[in-house]
Design an enzyme around this catalytic site. Structure first.
Site, PDB file in Angstrom:
ATOM      1  N   ASP A  74      29.777  82.187 -28.395  1.00 29.23           N
ATOM      2  CA  ASP A  74      29.874  81.557 -29.708  1.00 29.23           C
ATOM      3  C   ASP A  74      28.784  80.486 -29.797  1.00 29.23           C
ATOM      4  OD1 ASP A  74      30.439  79.907 -31.840  1.00 29.23           O
ATOM      5  OD2 ASP A  74      32.551  79.594 -31.330  1.00 29.23           O
TER       6      ASP A  74
ATOM      7  N   CYS B 218      39.524  70.911 -34.636  1.00 32.42           N
ATOM      8  CA  CYS B 218      39.936  72.305 -34.386  1.00 32.42           C
ATOM      9  C   CYS B 218      39.964  72.629 -32.900  1.00 32.42           C
ATOM     10  CB  CYS B 218      39.025  73.310 -35.084  1.00 32.42           C
ATOM     11  SG  CYS B 218      38.810  73.005 -36.819  1.00 32.42           S
TER      12      CYS B 218
HETATM   13  C1  LIG Z   1      32.159  76.216 -31.759  1.00 31.45           C
HETATM   14  C2  LIG Z   1      32.466  76.725 -33.131  1.00 31.45           C
HETATM   15  N1  LIG Z   1      32.808  78.008 -33.290  1.00 31.45           N
HETATM   16  C3  LIG Z   1      33.065  78.509 -34.505  1.00 31.45           C
HETATM   17  C4  LIG Z   1      33.003  77.752 -35.642  1.00 31.45           C
HETATM   18  C5  LIG Z   1      33.360  78.377 -36.959  1.00 31.45           C
HETATM   19  O1  LIG Z   1      32.227  78.602 -37.716  1.00 31.45           O
HETATM   20  P1  LIG Z   1      32.328  79.151 -39.203  1.00 31.45           P
HETATM   21  O2  LIG Z   1      33.375  78.316 -39.875  1.00 31.45           O
HETATM   22  O3  LIG Z   1      30.969  78.915 -39.757  1.00 31.45           O
HETATM   23  O4  LIG Z   1      32.716  80.574 -39.146  1.00 31.45           O
HETATM   24  C6  LIG Z   1      32.639  76.419 -35.536  1.00 31.45           C
HETATM   25  C7  LIG Z   1      32.538  75.590 -36.738  1.00 31.45           C
HETATM   26  O5  LIG Z   1      33.161  74.578 -36.926  1.00 31.45           O
HETATM   27  C8  LIG Z   1      32.367  75.895 -34.254  1.00 31.45           C
HETATM   28  O6  LIG Z   1      32.032  74.614 -34.093  1.00 31.45           O
END
Ligand SMILES: Cc1ncc(COP(=O)(O)O)c(C=O)c1O
Lengths: 141, 404
Positions: free
Chosen positions: B198, B362
């Site tokens: 990711d 989150c």
């Molecule tokens: C580490 C990580 N993964 C995934 C995401 C999700 O990204 P998106 O909301 O653009 O799909 C975020 C965004 O906050 C993130 O920081």
């Protein structure tokens, strides 16, 4: 004092300050006079959902009047709940349920809270009214 | 030459005021601001060549298709990807992850294992939990340590022939930790598992070379790297993308359709059902061009300076604790002040024009690990200045005075 009169008092007090930093300082001060909920009453069913910080709220009936107590782990949130309790404390459930909270718009409180906090404010009012509804039913039975 | 004054002028939003104060934008890990070059690209698209792509014979459609496919090539080149059809343009990281998680449904059997890390964005843990529920596979978690890094010994002992997929973020959004993804990829491959990385938090700081890295999947969102929201990338090795079934059915992803049977289009269209975010894809390309015009070496150097200056300034505030102290980290600082709720600090500094994030970011598992309800997170981008860090430090100091 009526809920309306208390609201007018709050509007006047907030109008004394020029900016929101001072108003926040004032709110923090008001939080210090919050009637605190007993530690053992900080239970799951007294938690207000929808706040980023934790808020506990309790209510009792003294005669035909409601008496609230609360606490929060965040100081500004404590100030917000203190303001609400100040408006509703020692009022009858019926008066609480009939009151319109004009001061929130007058002060501009909602616009000056973050979106999550504004949601929290709405949840607090809901919970206060929920207690009022419950005690109104009790008084009428 | 890295000239901050010129760079800041590229971002119109940086000159606005918030609550009567100049905006100090330190929530870059949530989303980045957009330079005029990207904004112009979006305006140009809708003003001059808006059309549906891959289906019209007319000139506008051809122009839009060419630009969209050129953007795909830019993404390919930027990330060091071998083939353009290995670049799937998605709506963002979340979408990309779901394509892979859904695709693995047909490849897993009960008892297979998926490894994720304790540092994950919790919304990204959900697709794996759902996948496990569908297939009977088991979710394993790589534990973190006090510094905010992942325990590599524990990772290696979790790996076995049962492991089918490893999912890890390149960089933690809460702590800024840069995870050892090259090592993790190598170890995953030793047991025959695939690895999905990711890159939502990394691509604004680092330019990954995906062929060299050899990971099987890599995902990111354009909005974190100066591009628009609602567009992102799924990179997958061709063999993997061929193996995974399509995620959504619709236009663009089909070859032949009769009521009896449909044959799917080849890569990348198999995973791009429906009219895509044409403008977003093209603007994603413009954002990549913009970042490269500044240069990732310059970006890294400036951000390292911001990080060390901010760390020093904030630690000078008594009672302030920083979470995430890995040696390998990007310009993100998560902190708390003794006895003060993060939310209160965020509220006060917002009144002073500073955008930071407060809460769990989150990442509830990280909060649980440190046994805290949240942090204040200041995340810096290459367009931030040392002066803005002075403003932040002074505001945090003031908030502390008000709140204690
Ligand atoms: C580490 C990580 N993964 C995934 C995401 C999700 O990204 P998106 O909301 O653009 O799909 C975020 C965004 O906050 C993130 O920081």
């Amino acid at each position: 004092m009526t809920i309306k009169a208390i609201q007018e008092e709050l509007i006047e007090e907030f109008a004394m300050f020029d900016d929101w930093m001072q108003r926040y300082e004032y709110m923090i001060d008001l939080g210090k006079s919050l009637p605190l909920i007993d530690e053992e009453n900080k239970t799951e069913e007294r938690v207000i959902k929808g706040c980023q910080s934790k808020v506990w709220l309790d209510a009792e009936l003294k005669g035909d009047k409601m008496v609230f107590s609360a606490d929060s782990d965040a100081i500004i949130t404590k100030g917000i709940i203190a303001i609400l309790i100040r408006t509703y404390n020692n009022q009858t459930p019926t008066d609480i349920l009939n009151a319109k909270l004009d001061f929130i718009d007058e002060i501009g409180l909602k616009e000056h809270l973050s979106a999550t906090r504004a949601n929290g404010l709405t949840s607090m009012i809901k919970k206060l009214k929920l207690y009022a509804t419950a005690y109104q039913a009790k008084l009428n039975s | 030459m890295f000239d901050l004054t010129t760079i800041r002028k590229d971002f119109p939003i940086l000159s606005r005021k918030v609550n009567g104060k100049p905006l100090v934008y330190l929530d870059n890990a949530a989303t980045s601001q957009k330079p005029q070059q990207v904004i112009d690209c979006i305006v140009d698209y809708y003003s001059n060549y808006n059309a549906n792509i891959h289906r019209g014979v007319h000139a506008l459609s051809q122009e839009a298709t060419d630009k969209y496919e050129a953007a795909r090539k830019k993404i390919q080149q930027h990330f060091g990807i071998a083939k353009a059809q290995e670049v799937i343009i998605t709506s963002g990281t979340t979408h990309s992850i779901n394509i892979v998680a859904n695709g693995f449904s047909s490849l897993l059997t009960p008892g297979d294992e998926i490894i994720v890390s304790q540092l994950e964005h919790h919304s990204n843990i959900v697709p794996w939990q759902m996948l496990c529920k569908r297939t009977g596979a088991v979710l394993k978690v790589i534990p973190m340590n006090q510094a905010g890094g992942l325990e590599m010994d524990a990772y290696q002992s979790l790996l076995s022939s049962k492991t089918k997929l490893v999912f890890v973020n390149h960089i933690s959004n809460t702590l800024g930790t840069i995870n050892p993804i090259a090592f993790m990829t190598e170890k995953a491959h030793e047991v025959g598992a695939a690895i999905l990385i990711d890159g939502a938090q990394s691509c604004s700081h680092i330019k990954p070379d995906l062929v060299a890295l050899d990971c099987d999947f890599y995902v990111t969102s354009a909005h974190k790297m100066c591009g628009p929201t609602g567009v992102g990338m799924l990179y997958g090795k061709e063999a993997w993308l061929e193996k995974l079934p399509p995620y959504q059915g619709g236009g663009e992803m089909i070859d032949q359709v009769t009521f009896e049977q449909t044959t799917y289009a080849g890569l990348p269209h198999k995973f791009e059902a429906g009219t895509p975010n044409v403008c977003g894809g093209i603007a994603f390309g413009a954002a990549i061009d913009y970042l490269n015009s500044i240069g990732f070496d310059s970006i890294a150097a400036h951000e390292a300076e911001l990080l060390s200056y901010a760390t020093e300034k904030l630690l000078a505030i008594e009672g302030l604790k920083i979470y995430g102290t890995s040696k390998e980290k990007t310009s993100v600082i998560s902190f708390n002040i003794n006895g003060i709720h993060a939310y209160d600090i965020g509220t006060i500094v917002d009144k002073l024009g500073i955008a930071v994030r407060t809460g769990q970011h989150c990442t509830q598992p990280i909060m649980d690990y440190f046994n805290i309800s949240g942090t204040v997170r200041a995340s810096f981008a290459f367009y931030n200045s040392l002066e803005e860090i002075d403003v932040l430090a002074a505001a945090v100091e003031r908030a502390k005075m008000m709140l204690s």
